[in-house]
Design an enzyme around this catalytic site. Sequence first.
Site, PDB file in Angstrom:
ATOM      1  N   LYS A 202      41.950  33.718  36.061  1.00 55.52           N
ATOM      2  CA  LYS A 202      42.167  34.870  36.931  1.00 55.52           C
ATOM      3  C   LYS A 202      41.099  34.925  38.046  1.00 55.52           C
ATOM      4  O   LYS A 202      40.216  34.092  38.085  1.00 55.52           O
ATOM      5  CB  LYS A 202      42.183  36.153  36.099  1.00 55.52           C
TER       6      LYS A 202
HETATM    7  C1  LIG Z   1      46.541  36.929  31.843  1.00 54.70           C
HETATM    8  C2  LIG Z   1      47.613  37.944  31.664  1.00 54.70           C
HETATM    9  C3  LIG Z   1      47.624  38.858  30.621  1.00 54.70           C
HETATM   10  C4  LIG Z   1      46.682  38.808  29.447  1.00 54.70           C
HETATM   11  O1  LIG Z   1      45.371  38.796  29.743  1.00 54.70           O
HETATM   12  P1  LIG Z   1      44.313  38.183  28.688  1.00 54.70           P
HETATM   13  O2  LIG Z   1      43.016  38.572  29.314  1.00 54.70           O
HETATM   14  O3  LIG Z   1      44.536  36.709  28.645  1.00 54.70           O
HETATM   15  O4  LIG Z   1      44.547  38.844  27.398  1.00 54.70           O
HETATM   16  C5  LIG Z   1      48.614  39.826  30.593  1.00 54.70           C
HETATM   17  N1  LIG Z   1      49.556  39.876  31.538  1.00 54.70           N
HETATM   18  C6  LIG Z   1      49.599  38.987  32.546  1.00 54.70           C
HETATM   19  C7  LIG Z   1      50.685  39.100  33.562  1.00 54.70           C
HETATM   20  C8  LIG Z   1      48.644  37.984  32.629  1.00 54.70           C
HETATM   21  O5  LIG Z   1      48.713  37.071  33.611  1.00 54.70           O
END
Ligand SMILES: *Cc1c(COP(=O)(O)O)cnc(C)c1O
Length: 402
Positions: A202
């Site tokens: 991210k």
């Molecule tokens: C990355 C992501 C999540 C989950 O986040 P984590 O930090 O990996 O638990 C949830 N929704 C979307 C759309 C994501 O891209």
Amino acid sequence: MSALPTKLEALAIHGGAPVRSTLLPYGRQSLDDDDIQAVVNVLQSDWLTTGPKVVEFEERFAARVGARHGVSFSSGTAALHGAAFAAGLGPGDEGITTPLTFCATANCILYQGAMPVFADVSADTLNLDPQEVSRKISARTKAIFAVDFAGHPAALDELGELAKGRGAFLIEDACHALGAEFQGKRVGGIADMTVFSFHPVKHLTTGEGGMVATNDARLAETLRRFRNHGISSEARQRQEAGQWFYEMVLLGFNYRLTDIACALGLSQLEKLPANLARRREIAAQYTEAFRDLNAIVVPAVREEAHPAWHLYPIRLNLEMLAVGRGEVFRSLRAENIGVNVHYIPVHQHPYYRERFGSEEIYPVAEDAYGRLISLPMFHSMTAQDVEDVIRAVRRVVGHYGR
Ligand SMILES: *Cc1c(COP(=O)(O)O)cnc(C)c1O
């Protein structure tokens, strides 16, 4: 060799030399020396968890996304769970969401014993289609979980109106969209609760981590308790006040983010503007480079949106290609371009099929799934990396084009 006429140099998958010699991933983190030093400093301090760095990160993050409160969590998924809890979802309730997302968006509804109800997406942005949501919304709807697919904000105005009309919450899964804007406003201060993830792919990473941003002080308090076992005060507050007494007032979890992680988050937050600018530059280069390729549909950008570009998902115009998505995907991987697919529609996963399988189809999301390929997109990509992706896509699509 392929039976098809070779229009350009042979593809790597057919024995040609790959566009590049090492695999370019679709996403990855960037850590500088000062990020590492920030973590080391916390390791030498008094507080490893729920210390001063947590509050500092929450406050600075909330200010950055234009929200009054930020509540950190141990992951984006835990943050989604917290949002579903704070919205009051429970057995007999429904949460409406998109099938074209990471499964955690729908799972958090199940964690609360409520039912996920899927609504199809709009063909341009692949975000929840408000018209489809209005067909699914009912007195049972407690929340709409909109996802900002690839970093393009969902139709937050229309979805917000729909939610308000039913006394439901708009929860925005903005795990792709840190830094995005909708109608000139930053994502984070628009929906009732906005959820972010700090997973390494991210925009900003804390290893694992997440945040809920909200303007509502009561929701923020519930979220703080929920991530700390349901306890109404924090250990540091008690230590500093010389008190031992505490009360558990709701059934929560240990979803706390550590000071170690928050120090990393604070340091990474400083680099967000540069990160966003670089992602937008790469997206513009891709869009320009593929403009003349009829076999590819590049991501749409609506007038009211300024996307954050977590992903750059192209859709294949399969009618203009001699092979399917699988062959194009494998050919790009053979060129050492680390493409990916986002997402397998949630309702198609075995867990969902076996328990909630229905005749219901989501034509736009399902059609998109058969055509989508995510190209590499991360802020430390070099000019050469971008050029390699463009060359590989043009080579592969040119080869299979009819
Ligand atoms: C990355 C992501 C999540 C989950 O986040 P984590 O930090 O990996 O638990 C949830 N929704 C979307 C759309 C994501 O891209």
